[in-house]
Design a protein around this motif. Structure first.
Motif, PDB file in Angstrom:
ATOM      1  N   VAL A  50       0.853  -1.187   0.000  1.00  0.00           N
ATOM      2  CA  VAL A  50       0.000   0.000   0.000  1.00  0.00           C
ATOM      3  C   VAL A  50       0.887   1.233   0.000  1.00  0.00           C
ATOM      4  N   SER A  51       0.521   2.194  -0.839  1.00  0.00           N
ATOM      5  CA  SER A  51       1.183   3.508  -0.845  1.00  0.00           C
ATOM      6  C   SER A  51       0.116   4.583  -0.699  1.00  0.00           C
ATOM      7  N   GLU A  52       0.465   5.642   0.020  1.00  0.00           N
ATOM      8  CA  GLU A  52      -0.462   6.752   0.227  1.00  0.00           C
ATOM      9  C   GLU A  52       0.290   8.071   0.118  1.00  0.00           C
ATOM     10  N   VAL A  53      -0.451   9.121  -0.205  1.00  0.00           N
ATOM     11  CA  VAL A  53       0.077  10.482  -0.171  1.00  0.00           C
ATOM     12  C   VAL A  53      -0.737  11.250   0.857  1.00  0.00           C
ATOM     13  N   TRP A  54      -0.031  11.926   1.755  1.00  0.00           N
ATOM     14  CA  TRP A  54      -0.631  12.731   2.816  1.00  0.00           C
ATOM     15  C   TRP A  54      -0.095  14.152   2.727  1.00  0.00           C
ATOM     16  N   ASP A  55      -0.894  15.101   3.187  1.00  0.00           N
ATOM     17  CA  ASP A  55      -0.469  16.503   3.183  1.00  0.00           C
ATOM     18  C   ASP A  55       0.673  16.765   4.161  1.00  0.00           C
ATOM     19  N   SER A  56       0.703  16.007   5.263  1.00  0.00           N
ATOM     20  CA  SER A  56       1.754  16.243   6.253  1.00  0.00           C
ATOM     21  C   SER A  56       1.954  15.005   7.126  1.00  0.00           C
ATOM     22  N   PRO A  57       3.145  14.873   7.706  1.00  0.00           N
ATOM     23  CA  PRO A  57       3.396  13.770   8.636  1.00  0.00           C
ATOM     24  C   PRO A  57       2.468  13.824   9.853  1.00  0.00           C
ATOM     25  N   GLU A  58       2.124  15.027  10.304  1.00  0.00           N
ATOM     26  CA  GLU A  58       1.272  15.173  11.484  1.00  0.00           C
ATOM     27  C   GLU A  58      -0.135  14.622  11.228  1.00  0.00           C
ATOM     28  N   GLN A  59      -0.650  14.851  10.037  1.00  0.00           N
ATOM     29  CA  GLN A  59      -1.984  14.332   9.709  1.00  0.00           C
ATOM     30  C   GLN A  59      -1.966  12.814   9.597  1.00  0.00           C
ATOM     31  N   LEU A  60      -0.898  12.270   9.038  1.00  0.00           N
ATOM     32  CA  LEU A  60      -0.752  10.813   8.989  1.00  0.00           C
ATOM     33  C   LEU A  60      -0.696  10.247  10.402  1.00  0.00           C
ATOM     34  N   GLU A  61       0.071  10.861  11.266  1.00  0.00           N
ATOM     35  CA  GLU A  61       0.206  10.386  12.644  1.00  0.00           C
ATOM     36  C   GLU A  61      -1.137  10.421  13.376  1.00  0.00           C
ATOM     37  N   ALA A  62      -1.889  11.488  13.200  1.00  0.00           N
ATOM     38  CA  ALA A  62      -3.200  11.593  13.853  1.00  0.00           C
ATOM     39  C   ALA A  62      -4.129  10.491  13.362  1.00  0.00           C
ATOM     40  N   PHE A  63      -4.123  10.227  12.068  1.00  0.00           N
ATOM     41  CA  PHE A  63      -4.952   9.154  11.513  1.00  0.00           C
ATOM     42  C   PHE A  63      -4.485   7.794  12.038  1.00  0.00           C
ATOM     43  N   GLY A  64      -3.176   7.597  12.099  1.00  0.00           N
ATOM     44  CA  GLY A  64      -2.621   6.329  12.576  1.00  0.00           C
ATOM     45  C   GLY A  64      -3.090   5.979  13.976  1.00  0.00           C
ATOM     46  N   LYS A  65      -3.194   6.962  14.843  1.00  0.00           N
ATOM     47  CA  LYS A  65      -3.658   6.712  16.210  1.00  0.00           C
ATOM     48  C   LYS A  65      -5.094   6.207  16.231  1.00  0.00           C
ATOM     49  N   ARG A  66      -5.907   6.656  15.273  1.00  0.00           N
ATOM     50  CA  ARG A  66      -7.306   6.217  15.223  1.00  0.00           C
ATOM     51  C   ARG A  66      -7.461   4.872  14.515  1.00  0.00           C
ATOM     52  N   VAL A  67      -6.601   4.584  13.547  1.00  0.00           N
ATOM     53  CA  VAL A  67      -6.779   3.378  12.733  1.00  0.00           C
ATOM     54  C   VAL A  67      -6.085   2.148  13.319  1.00  0.00           C
ATOM     55  N   MET A  68      -5.074   2.322  14.149  1.00  0.00           N
ATOM     56  CA  MET A  68      -4.339   1.169  14.682  1.00  0.00           C
ATOM     57  C   MET A  68      -5.234   0.168  15.421  1.00  0.00           C
ATOM     58  N   PRO A  69      -6.185   0.608  16.264  1.00  0.00           N
ATOM     59  CA  PRO A  69      -7.062  -0.380  16.909  1.00  0.00           C
ATOM     60  C   PRO A  69      -7.864  -1.204  15.894  1.00  0.00           C
ATOM     61  N   LEU A  70      -8.260  -0.591  14.804  1.00  0.00           N
ATOM     62  CA  LEU A  70      -9.003  -1.298  13.765  1.00  0.00           C
ATOM     63  C   LEU A  70      -8.110  -2.347  13.095  1.00  0.00           C
ATOM     64  N   LEU A  71      -6.876  -1.983  12.804  1.00  0.00           N
ATOM     65  CA  LEU A  71      -5.947  -2.938  12.190  1.00  0.00           C
ATOM     66  C   LEU A  71      -5.701  -4.122  13.110  1.00  0.00           C
ATOM     67  N   HIS A  72      -5.562  -3.856  14.403  1.00  0.00           N
ATOM     68  CA  HIS A  72      -5.365  -4.944  15.369  1.00  0.00           C
ATOM     69  C   HIS A  72      -6.602  -5.839  15.431  1.00  0.00           C
ATOM     70  N   ASP A  73      -7.785  -5.241  15.384  1.00  0.00           N
ATOM     71  CA  ASP A  73      -9.028  -6.000  15.440  1.00  0.00           C
ATOM     72  C   ASP A  73      -9.159  -6.951  14.249  1.00  0.00           C
ATOM     73  N   VAL A  74      -8.750  -6.500  13.076  1.00  0.00           N
ATOM     74  CA  VAL A  74      -8.832  -7.309  11.859  1.00  0.00           C
ATOM     75  C   VAL A  74      -7.589  -8.204  11.715  1.00  0.00           C
ATOM     76  N   GLU A  75      -6.603  -7.984  12.577  1.00  0.00           N
ATOM     77  CA  GLU A  75      -5.350  -8.732  12.582  1.00  0.00           C
ATOM     78  C   GLU A  75      -4.551  -8.529  11.301  1.00  0.00           C
ATOM     79  N   LEU A  76      -4.609  -7.289  10.775  1.00  0.00           N
ATOM     80  CA  LEU A  76      -3.806  -6.916   9.617  1.00  0.00           C
ATOM     81  C   LEU A  76      -2.571  -6.208  10.146  1.00  0.00           C
ATOM     82  N   GLU A  77      -1.446  -6.892  10.099  1.00  0.00           N
ATOM     83  CA  GLU A  77      -0.210  -6.362  10.657  1.00  0.00           C
ATOM     84  C   GLU A  77       0.738  -5.927   9.547  1.00  0.00           C
ATOM     85  N   HIS A  78       1.569  -4.933   9.876  1.00  0.00           N
ATOM     86  CA  HIS A  78       2.581  -4.474   8.933  1.00  0.00           C
ATOM     87  C   HIS A  78       3.921  -5.082   9.293  1.00  0.00           C
TER      88      HIS A  78
END
Length: 93
Positions: A50-78
């Motif tokens: 997967v590749s993504e483009v984000w406006d800033s590292p800070e926005q990616l980090e904020a999204f990451g904090k919200r999405v990590m529990p979902l990734l763990h729930d689905v057991e999709l690990e990086h």
């Protein structure tokens, strides 16, 4: 400063897990997230990438904090930390 982020889920990750994550993100209203510009998922040498483009590292980090529990729930690990690159140029259609 825009960034490109490249993720490599563990080789045992499935397309079904990826699809479930995307379905939940859309259903929850998390996507498109603030600062999110572009997402592409593809198969290379039999592995989901997967590749993504984000406006800033800070926005990616904020999204990451919200999405990590979902990734763990689905057991999709990086496999390790994502690779982050500063964007030099973007050409849009």
């Amino acid at each position: 400063m825009s960034i490109v982020v490249r993720y490599a889920p563990v080789p045992s990750s499935t397309i079904e897990q990826y699809d479930e994550v995307m379905r939940r993100l859309e259903h929850s209203g998390e996507m498109p997230a603030d600062g999110f510009d572009y997402h592409v998922a593809f198969i290379a040498d039999g592995q989901l990438l997967v590749s993504e483009v984000w406006d800033s590292p800070e926005q990616l980090e904020a999204f990451g904090k919200r999405v990590m529990p979902l990734l763990h729930d689905v057991e999709l690990e990086h496999s390790g930390q994502p690779h982050v690159f500063e964007v030099y140029n973007i050409i849009r259609r």
